[in-house]
Design a protein around this motif. Sequence first.
Motif, PDB file in Angstrom:
ATOM      1  N   ALA A 290      13.368 -11.167   5.269  1.00 16.62           N
ATOM      2  CA  ALA A 290      13.769 -10.091   4.546  1.00 16.62           C
ATOM      3  C   ALA A 290      12.371  -9.664   3.858  1.00 16.62           C
ATOM      4  CB  ALA A 290      14.835 -10.457   3.732  1.00 16.62           C
ATOM      5  N   SER A 291      11.479 -10.505   3.562  1.00 16.53           N
ATOM      6  CA  SER A 291      10.236 -10.272   2.927  1.00 16.53           C
ATOM      7  C   SER A 291       9.521  -9.451   4.166  1.00 16.53           C
ATOM      8  CB  SER A 291       9.528 -11.259   2.312  1.00 16.53           C
ATOM      9  OG  SER A 291      10.203 -12.106   1.398  1.00 16.53           O
ATOM     10  N   LEU A 292       9.487 -10.028   5.250  1.00 14.57           N
ATOM     11  CA  LEU A 292       8.683  -9.381   6.307  1.00 14.57           C
ATOM     12  C   LEU A 292       9.085  -8.038   6.651  1.00 14.57           C
ATOM     13  CD1 LEU A 292       8.086 -12.283   8.754  1.00 14.57           C
ATOM     14  CD2 LEU A 292       6.416 -11.398   7.144  1.00 14.57           C
ATOM     15  N   SER A 293      10.532  -7.708   6.509  1.00 14.18           N
ATOM     16  CA  SER A 293      10.966  -6.230   6.747  1.00 14.18           C
ATOM     17  C   SER A 293      10.719  -5.280   5.673  1.00 14.18           C
ATOM     18  CB  SER A 293      12.576  -6.707   6.784  1.00 14.18           C
ATOM     19  OG  SER A 293      13.120  -6.689   5.186  1.00 14.18           O
ATOM     20  N   VAL A 294      10.246  -5.877   4.565  1.00 14.16           N
ATOM     21  CA  VAL A 294       9.619  -5.050   3.608  1.00 14.16           C
ATOM     22  C   VAL A 294       8.288  -4.383   4.138  1.00 14.16           C
ATOM     23  CG1 VAL A 294       8.752  -4.578   1.057  1.00 14.16           C
ATOM     24  CG2 VAL A 294      10.929  -6.072   1.561  1.00 14.16           C
ATOM     25  N   PHE A 295       7.543  -5.051   4.654  1.00 13.07           N
ATOM     26  CA  PHE A 295       6.288  -4.708   5.038  1.00 13.07           C
ATOM     27  C   PHE A 295       6.642  -3.689   6.262  1.00 13.07           C
ATOM     28  CE2 PHE A 295       4.574  -8.344   2.939  1.00 13.07           C
ATOM     29  CZ  PHE A 295       3.431  -7.939   2.468  1.00 13.07           C
ATOM     30  N   ALA A 296       7.598  -4.313   7.099  1.00  7.99           N
ATOM     31  CA  ALA A 296       7.946  -3.333   8.400  1.00  7.99           C
ATOM     32  C   ALA A 296       8.450  -1.968   7.931  1.00  7.99           C
ATOM     33  CB  ALA A 296       9.027  -4.115   9.096  1.00  7.99           C
ATOM     34  N   ILE A 297       9.223  -1.707   6.802  1.00  3.65           N
ATOM     35  CA  ILE A 297       9.701  -0.381   6.593  1.00  3.65           C
ATOM     36  C   ILE A 297       8.766   0.194   5.730  1.00  3.65           C
ATOM     37  CG2 ILE A 297      12.110  -1.091   6.875  1.00  3.65           C
ATOM     38  CD1 ILE A 297      12.357  -1.427   4.028  1.00  3.65           C
ATOM     39  N   ASN A 298       7.532  -0.118   5.210  1.00  2.00           N
ATOM     40  CA  ASN A 298       6.716   0.231   4.451  1.00  2.00           C
ATOM     41  C   ASN A 298       5.013   0.199   4.937  1.00  2.00           C
ATOM     42  OD1 ASN A 298       8.049   0.832   1.710  1.00  2.00           O
ATOM     43  ND2 ASN A 298       8.834  -1.303   2.309  1.00  2.00           N
ATOM     44  N   PRO A 299       4.948   0.301   6.108  1.00  2.00           N
ATOM     45  CA  PRO A 299       3.518   0.199   6.638  1.00  2.00           C
ATOM     46  C   PRO A 299       2.411   0.715   5.755  1.00  2.00           C
ATOM     47  CG  PRO A 299       4.815   1.635   8.095  1.00  2.00           C
ATOM     48  CD  PRO A 299       5.821   1.058   7.072  1.00  2.00           C
ATOM     49  N   ARG A 300       2.550   2.148   5.277  1.00  2.00           N
ATOM     50  CA  ARG A 300       1.634   2.619   4.703  1.00  2.00           C
ATOM     51  C   ARG A 300       1.341   1.988   3.241  1.00  2.00           C
ATOM     52  NH1 ARG A 300       3.264   9.033   5.361  1.00  2.00           N
ATOM     53  NH2 ARG A 300       3.269   8.997   7.471  1.00  2.00           N
ATOM     54  N   LEU A 301       2.260   1.164   2.897  1.00  2.00           N
ATOM     55  CA  LEU A 301       1.992   0.553   1.405  1.00  2.00           C
ATOM     56  C   LEU A 301       1.416  -0.893   1.702  1.00  2.00           C
ATOM     57  CD1 LEU A 301       5.038   1.554  -0.569  1.00  2.00           C
ATOM     58  CD2 LEU A 301       2.950   2.403  -0.709  1.00  2.00           C
ATOM     59  N   ALA A 302       1.169  -1.329   2.947  1.00  2.00           N
ATOM     60  CA  ALA A 302       0.886  -2.663   3.053  1.00  2.00           C
ATOM     61  C   ALA A 302      -0.343  -3.127   2.165  1.00  2.00           C
ATOM     62  CB  ALA A 302       0.505  -2.891   4.436  1.00  2.00           C
ATOM     63  N   GLY A 303      -1.316  -2.341   1.922  1.00  2.00           N
ATOM     64  CA  GLY A 303      -2.385  -2.701   1.080  1.00  2.00           C
ATOM     65  C   GLY A 303      -1.883  -2.950  -0.292  1.00  2.00           C
ATOM     66  N   ALA A 304      -1.022  -2.146  -0.746  1.00  2.00           N
ATOM     67  CA  ALA A 304      -0.512  -2.580  -2.215  1.00  2.00           C
ATOM     68  C   ALA A 304       0.599  -3.726  -2.340  1.00  2.00           C
ATOM     69  CB  ALA A 304       0.188  -1.427  -2.628  1.00  2.00           C
ATOM     70  N   LEU A 305       1.245  -4.020  -0.944  1.00  2.48           N
ATOM     71  CA  LEU A 305       2.222  -5.130  -0.946  1.00  2.48           C
ATOM     72  C   LEU A 305       1.520  -6.399  -0.739  1.00  2.48           C
ATOM     73  CD1 LEU A 305       5.054  -3.619   1.346  1.00  2.48           C
ATOM     74  CD2 LEU A 305       5.001  -3.855  -1.032  1.00  2.48           C
ATOM     75  N   ILE A 306       0.391  -6.460  -0.323  1.00  2.89           N
ATOM     76  CA  ILE A 306      -0.228  -7.865  -0.133  1.00  2.89           C
ATOM     77  C   ILE A 306      -0.659  -8.574  -1.451  1.00  2.89           C
ATOM     78  CG2 ILE A 306      -2.220  -9.125   0.776  1.00  2.89           C
ATOM     79  CD1 ILE A 306      -2.322  -7.190   3.090  1.00  2.89           C
ATOM     80  N   PRO A 307      -0.988  -7.968  -2.539  1.00  2.76           N
ATOM     81  CA  PRO A 307      -1.162  -8.454  -3.680  1.00  2.76           C
ATOM     82  C   PRO A 307       0.156  -9.102  -4.127  1.00  2.76           C
ATOM     83  CG  PRO A 307      -2.319  -6.628  -3.711  1.00  2.76           C
ATOM     84  CD  PRO A 307      -1.586  -6.527  -2.386  1.00  2.76           C
ATOM     85  N   SER A 308       1.208  -8.676  -3.859  1.00  2.00           N
ATOM     86  CA  SER A 308       2.572  -8.865  -4.404  1.00  2.00           C
ATOM     87  C   SER A 308       2.840 -10.453  -3.753  1.00  2.00           C
ATOM     88  CB  SER A 308       3.547  -7.909  -3.867  1.00  2.00           C
ATOM     89  OG  SER A 308       3.485  -6.580  -4.696  1.00  2.00           O
ATOM     90  N   LEU A 309       2.326 -10.517  -2.851  1.00  2.00           N
ATOM     91  CA  LEU A 309       2.652 -12.176  -2.495  1.00  2.00           C
ATOM     92  C   LEU A 309       2.239 -13.157  -3.177  1.00  2.00           C
ATOM     93  CD1 LEU A 309       1.727 -11.671   1.455  1.00  2.00           C
ATOM     94  CD2 LEU A 309       3.969 -11.559   0.406  1.00  2.00           C
ATOM     95  N   SER A 310       0.822 -13.045  -3.738  1.00  2.00           N
ATOM     96  CA  SER A 310       0.252 -13.942  -4.701  1.00  2.00           C
ATOM     97  C   SER A 310       0.858 -13.713  -6.125  1.00  2.00           C
ATOM     98  CB  SER A 310      -1.148 -13.644  -4.932  1.00  2.00           C
ATOM     99  OG  SER A 310      -1.944 -13.737  -3.664  1.00  2.00           O
ATOM    100  N   ASP A 311       1.346 -12.543  -6.472  1.00  2.00           N
ATOM    101  CA  ASP A 311       1.975 -12.546  -7.727  1.00  2.00           C
ATOM    102  C   ASP A 311       3.258 -13.185  -7.903  1.00  2.00           C
ATOM    103  OD1 ASP A 311      -0.114 -10.906  -8.560  1.00  2.00           O
ATOM    104  OD2 ASP A 311       0.674  -8.894  -8.189  1.00  2.00           O
ATOM    105  N   GLY A 312       3.912 -12.816  -6.620  1.00  2.00           N
ATOM    106  CA  GLY A 312       5.402 -13.694  -6.502  1.00  2.00           C
ATOM    107  C   GLY A 312       5.071 -14.952  -6.575  1.00  2.00           C
ATOM    108  N   ALA A 313       4.225 -15.501  -5.853  1.00  2.00           N
ATOM    109  CA  ALA A 313       4.104 -17.068  -5.703  1.00  2.00           C
ATOM    110  C   ALA A 313       3.595 -17.493  -7.000  1.00  2.00           C
ATOM    111  CB  ALA A 313       2.992 -17.268  -4.890  1.00  2.00           C
ATOM    112  N   ASN A 314       2.970 -17.001  -7.734  1.00  2.00           N
ATOM    113  CA  ASN A 314       2.783 -17.365  -9.090  1.00  2.00           C
ATOM    114  C   ASN A 314       3.655 -17.374 -10.118  1.00  2.00           C
ATOM    115  OD1 ASN A 314      -0.068 -17.749  -8.495  1.00  2.00           O
ATOM    116  ND2 ASN A 314      -0.787 -15.879  -8.662  1.00  2.00           N
ATOM    117  N   ALA A 315       4.401 -16.332  -9.911  1.00  2.00           N
ATOM    118  CA  ALA A 315       5.479 -16.041 -10.692  1.00  2.00           C
ATOM    119  C   ALA A 315       6.604 -17.230 -10.426  1.00  2.00           C
ATOM    120  CB  ALA A 315       6.189 -14.877 -10.504  1.00  2.00           C
TER     121      ALA A 315
END
Length: 460
Positions: A290-315
């Motif tokens: 499901a997390s990968l699907s968020v990238f798949a449906i938002n390809p133009r936001l990939a640059g903004a979504l990548i930092p969310s991986l670290s933010d979510g992991a830290n949280a």
Amino acid sequence: MGIAVILVVLALLMALAFRGISILLLAPVLAAVAAALAGLPVLASYTQLFMVRTGGFIITYFPLFLLGAIFGKLMETSGAARSIGDWSVARLGQGRAILAIILSCGILTYGGVSLFVVAFAVYPLAAAIFSRADIPARLVPGTIALGAFTFTMTALPGTPAIQNAIPMPYFGTTAFAAPGLGILAAVIMLGVGYGWMAWRASTARRHGEGYAASLAEGHAERAMADADAPKLAFGLALAPIVLVVVLNLILSKYVFPSMDLSYLALPEWGEVQPKDVIGVWSITVSLVLASLSVFAINPRLAGALIPSLSDGANASVVPIFNTASLVGFGAVIAALPAFAVLRDSILSVAPGNPLISLSIAVNILAGITGSASGGMSIALEALGPHYLDLGNAAGIDPAVLHRVTAVATGGLDALPHNGAVVTLLAICGMSHAKSYLDIFVVALLGPVLALIAIVAVASM
């Protein structure tokens, strides 16, 4: 004296946590105090009981905390959470603003988004909608609590919430355990909660109280701060959530059970049964895809979504360590000689029906610790095998034990010292005096009534 030590230590845990002292400090310190007063070796209690159980919990559930936090952050950053909220309001209208916010929170949490993330993500929308509908701002916390802290957290079958995952290895079940009882509990929670919130809004309207009357200073601007956040079409925003639920069902019911997992019985794989891991595996894979699907449906936001991986992991780190520390604390308490007396007292309640004593034990411990997952973990760590044996002897399906345990975590956990309650009030700029009554009714009274109902039905 031994029982007094347990009660005093538990009271201190609750009181000091309410004052804001970290569970990471309180749990080991109070466990050591309890061990010392009971005559147990303190260092051995720490290294051989507290840390072993704490580490075991992290080993089992860290993927769920980690992936759940990452998925929630991705849903927030991509604008999917906001889009679901906007769609709900648009369909239901401002006249049903309370129901729209409840359903928005419910959709997000049922899809695996952390209740803390939901509170942050939905509050701006709720504040804006309540303002336009002129519903008092003090009702926002109760509305969000009903959607995020209740029926989607413990009752609805298939929810990937940690409260629905923790019982799985104890009872050999999946997230879809006892779906009929879960749906019944969810209907009661939603009915009681929405009826209360609608009545509160109607009463305020009759008395001429509007949105601004209870608004905290500085929150009007904050409520609209994310108006320019990215938005998605509703179908695309909902797709990752649907994917979590559907994949979880398919994997847990069909895919993993059909595989040859006999190798798990070998020592190098932990000597476990497939039923002990299938539930966790299913939710883990579902959240990854499901997390990968968020990238798949938002390809133009990939640059903004990548930092969310670290933010979510830290949280994810603080929540799992807090909960795991409570598990370690519970292991030390369970080792005290006096705990056997308390255990026998709880087990003696309705001896012919272990569902009743299970409900009482889980709810009380969740209330004492101020944590649904923490209270459940303590109860299952100490008493889980006993209840499974009692359930088997009484002919009770382990799936029923699972659902009753999960629903029982929602109730007394929502007392004022609960971390989620404190956080929600802070997000909304409200005090306990202004908004806690609504949280009490929707997140404590409603779930307790639902618990009583499903225990009665399951006992027929």
